[in-house]
Scaffold this active site. Structure first.
Site, PDB file in Angstrom:
ATOM      1  CE  LYS A  15      79.004  42.803 -60.009  1.00  0.00           C
ATOM      2  NZ  LYS A  15      77.704  42.563 -60.593  1.00  0.00           N
ATOM      3  N   PRO A 103      82.567  50.578 -67.201  1.00  0.00           N
ATOM      4  CG  PRO A 103      80.858  49.328 -68.166  1.00  0.00           C
ATOM      5  CD  PRO A 103      82.320  49.283 -67.851  1.00  0.00           C
ATOM      6  CB  ALA A 105      75.377  53.124 -63.388  1.00  0.00           C
ATOM      7  CG  MET A 108      79.966  45.283 -65.991  1.00  0.00           C
ATOM      8  SD  MET A 108      80.925  45.312 -67.498  1.00  0.00           S
ATOM      9  CE  MET A 108      81.799  43.752 -67.388  1.00  0.00           C
ATOM     10  CB  ALA A 109      81.019  45.707 -59.215  1.00  0.00           C
ATOM     11  N   GLY A 110      82.002  48.832 -60.985  1.00  0.00           N
ATOM     12  CA  GLY A 110      83.161  49.704 -61.124  1.00  0.00           C
ATOM     13  C   GLY A 110      83.464  50.494 -59.859  1.00  0.00           C
ATOM     14  N   GLY A 111      82.441  50.971 -59.188  1.00  0.00           N
ATOM     15  CA  GLY A 111      82.659  51.694 -57.934  1.00  0.00           C
ATOM     16  C   GLY A 111      83.300  50.780 -56.896  1.00  0.00           C
ATOM     17  CB  SER A 112      82.632  47.276 -55.934  1.00  0.00           C
ATOM     18  OG  SER A 112      81.278  47.513 -55.632  1.00  0.00           O
ATOM     19  CB  ALA A 113      86.690  47.980 -59.418  1.00  0.00           C
ATOM     20  CG  ASP A 145      79.006  43.806 -56.082  1.00  0.00           C
ATOM     21  OD1 ASP A 145      78.518  42.764 -55.618  1.00  0.00           O
ATOM     22  OD2 ASP A 145      78.429  44.519 -56.923  1.00  0.00           O
TER      23      ASP A 145
HETATM   24  P1  ATP Z   1      76.809  47.279 -59.199  1.00  0.00           P
HETATM   25  O1  ATP Z   1      77.072  46.271 -60.258  1.00  0.00           O
HETATM   26  O2  ATP Z   1      77.610  47.030 -57.931  1.00  0.00           O
HETATM   27  O3  ATP Z   1      75.370  47.597 -58.962  1.00  0.00           O
HETATM   28  P2  ATP Z   1      77.374  49.325 -61.054  1.00  0.00           P
HETATM   29  O4  ATP Z   1      78.499  48.821 -61.873  1.00  0.00           O
HETATM   30  O5  ATP Z   1      76.017  49.196 -61.648  1.00  0.00           O
HETATM   31  O6  ATP Z   1      77.455  48.630 -59.659  1.00  0.00           O
HETATM   32  P3  ATP Z   1      78.943  51.615 -60.343  1.00  0.00           P
HETATM   33  O7  ATP Z   1      79.687  51.988 -61.581  1.00  0.00           O
HETATM   34  O8  ATP Z   1      79.699  50.869 -59.314  1.00  0.00           O
HETATM   35  O9  ATP Z   1      77.609  50.829 -60.719  1.00  0.00           O
HETATM   36  O10 ATP Z   1      78.374  52.973 -59.725  1.00  0.00           O
HETATM   37  C1  ATP Z   1      77.130  53.129 -59.118  1.00  0.00           C
HETATM   38  C2  ATP Z   1      77.037  54.570 -58.608  1.00  0.00           C
HETATM   39  O11 ATP Z   1      77.986  54.777 -57.567  1.00  0.00           O
HETATM   40  C3  ATP Z   1      77.357  55.641 -59.648  1.00  0.00           C
HETATM   41  O12 ATP Z   1      76.221  56.021 -60.365  1.00  0.00           O
HETATM   42  C4  ATP Z   1      77.931  56.780 -58.825  1.00  0.00           C
HETATM   43  O13 ATP Z   1      76.947  57.715 -58.511  1.00  0.00           O
HETATM   44  C5  ATP Z   1      78.405  56.141 -57.525  1.00  0.00           C
HETATM   45  N1  ATP Z   1      79.891  56.174 -57.360  1.00  0.00           N
HETATM   46  C6  ATP Z   1      80.574  56.592 -56.297  1.00  0.00           C
HETATM   47  N2  ATP Z   1      81.905  56.450 -56.462  1.00  0.00           N
HETATM   48  C7  ATP Z   1      82.075  55.919 -57.659  1.00  0.00           C
HETATM   49  C8  ATP Z   1      83.235  55.510 -58.389  1.00  0.00           C
HETATM   50  N3  ATP Z   1      84.487  55.653 -57.900  1.00  0.00           N
HETATM   51  N4  ATP Z   1      83.041  54.969 -59.601  1.00  0.00           N
HETATM   52  C9  ATP Z   1      81.775  54.800 -60.086  1.00  0.00           C
HETATM   53  N5  ATP Z   1      80.669  55.192 -59.457  1.00  0.00           N
HETATM   54  C10 ATP Z   1      80.799  55.732 -58.235  1.00  0.00           C
END
Ligand code: ATP
Length: 308
Positions: A15, A103, A105, A108-113, A145
């Site tokens: 996102k 990517p 952290a 772009m909310a990869g963990g949420s995806a 997210d």
């Molecule tokens: P947001 O935009 O929601 O702040 P983000 O894109 O900056 O999220 P994410 O990639 O979602 O960050 O990951 C944040 C942290 O969540 C990572 O540093 C990791 O420690 C933890 N995490 C737990 N499960 C996952 C996963 N499946 N993928 C990515 N990170 C994960």
């Protein structure tokens, strides 16, 4: 009678926030947000299979740093799976394979995806037929997210971002994403924001953004973009401000910080323009860039590969 599948694969998008308006922290510490999310064509794919215990394996595109992603029960995909099983009173578990194109952290909310993908995949694997309402409610317990990653498209987010309402979006947008190797701490961004903006107004989405989305014109959208965290992120990381300037020099219609960063986004006029801007960014030494379309669908089951 159709047998339940022995494995299910789901694709979930990254996102971006076209507007991110941040209010003063609430008593529970969360910042009230008004945001417009857009799902972009950058994906994580997740495959689930029934297993005696929970486990996760990780793979990813070359620019995705997997070292920060837990391969234990801390992984949000397993947390989502456990939550779904518990909701249905099941004692089942699964092996989860995640292939990350989003990517880590990156704002772009990869963990949420991944959490959204796990909910959709396991719901199908176990033939649970959870209602949309209940799946969204479960998603909200996992992260702000996660509901949007289920819904996709373009949507308004309120509360902590977890309350999503789909929006009319007639655009065929193109973005260039400029990734960053070095992370940017989300809590620090919010702490800097609270210090610099001690009395923010009630967060609201501006009408001009909704009009621009309905109209589909990139110049109008450019005028309506805004991220309250951008100033503090650029102050902490001048390299991101410089990258934003490079993209504008390269002809992008607008530059925007993605969420709490550090990914920087460039709005382009169309696919060809996005490829030109991406090429120009690479020529200027920004080696991690991707041109992506938007809006795209939320978490969805992938068709099974035909058996040859
Ligand atoms: P947001 O935009 O929601 O702040 P983000 O894109 O900056 O999220 P994410 O990639 O979602 O960050 O990951 C944040 C942290 O969540 C990572 O540093 C990791 O420690 C933890 N995490 C737990 N499960 C996952 C996963 N499946 N993928 C990515 N990170 C994960």
């Amino acid at each position: 009678m159709t047998l339940p599948p022995d494995q299910v694969s789901v694709r979930a998008p990254a996102k971006i926030n076209l507007q991110l308006r941040v209010g003063a922290p609430r008593s529970d510490g969360f910042h009230p947000l008004a945001t417009v999310y857009q799902a972009v064509g950058l994906y994580d794919d997740l495959t689930v299979r029934e297993a005696a215990e929970w486990s996760v394996s990780l793979a990813g595109d070359e620019w995705v740093d997997l070292s920060a992603v837990p391969d234990t029960g801390e992984n949000i995909a397993i947390r989502a799976g456990r939550a779904l099983a518990a909701y249905h009173g099941l004692e089942r578990s699964a092996r989860i394979e995640i292939r990350k194109g989003i990517p880590v952290a990156g704002g772009m909310a990869g963990g949420s995806a991944d959490a959204a993908a796990a909910l959709v995949a396991l719901d199908r694997l176990w033939d649970l037929r959870t209602s949309d309402h209940d799946l969204l409610a479960l998603a909200a317990t996992l992260g702000s997210d996660v509901p949007f990653a289920l819904v996709g498209g373009t949507a308004v987010g309120s509360g902590r971002g977890e309350l999503v309402e789909p929006l009319t979006d007639h655009g065929e947008w193109w973005w260039v994403c400029r990734f960053s190797q070095e992370g940017l701490s989300t809590p620090k961004m919010y702490a800097d924001y609270d210090r610099d903006v001690p009395c923010p107004p009630e967060p609201v989405i501006e009408e001009a953004l909704l009009d621009a989305l309905a109209g589909g014109d990139a110049e109008d959208l450019a005028d309506a973009l805004g991220n309250d965290l951008q100033a503090v992120a650029f102050a902490r990381r001048p390299d991101l401000a410089a990258a934003a300037d490079d993209g504008l020099d390269a002809g992008a219609v607008a530059a925007l910080l993605s969420g709490s960063g550090p990914t920087v986004l460039f709005l382009c006029r169309n696919a060809d323009h996005a490829r030109t801007v991406a090429g120009e960014m690479i020529a200027r030494g920004h080696d991690r860039v991707a041109a992506v379309p938007a809006p795209v669908a939320g978490a969805h089951v992938l068709p099974k590969e035909p058996k040859l």
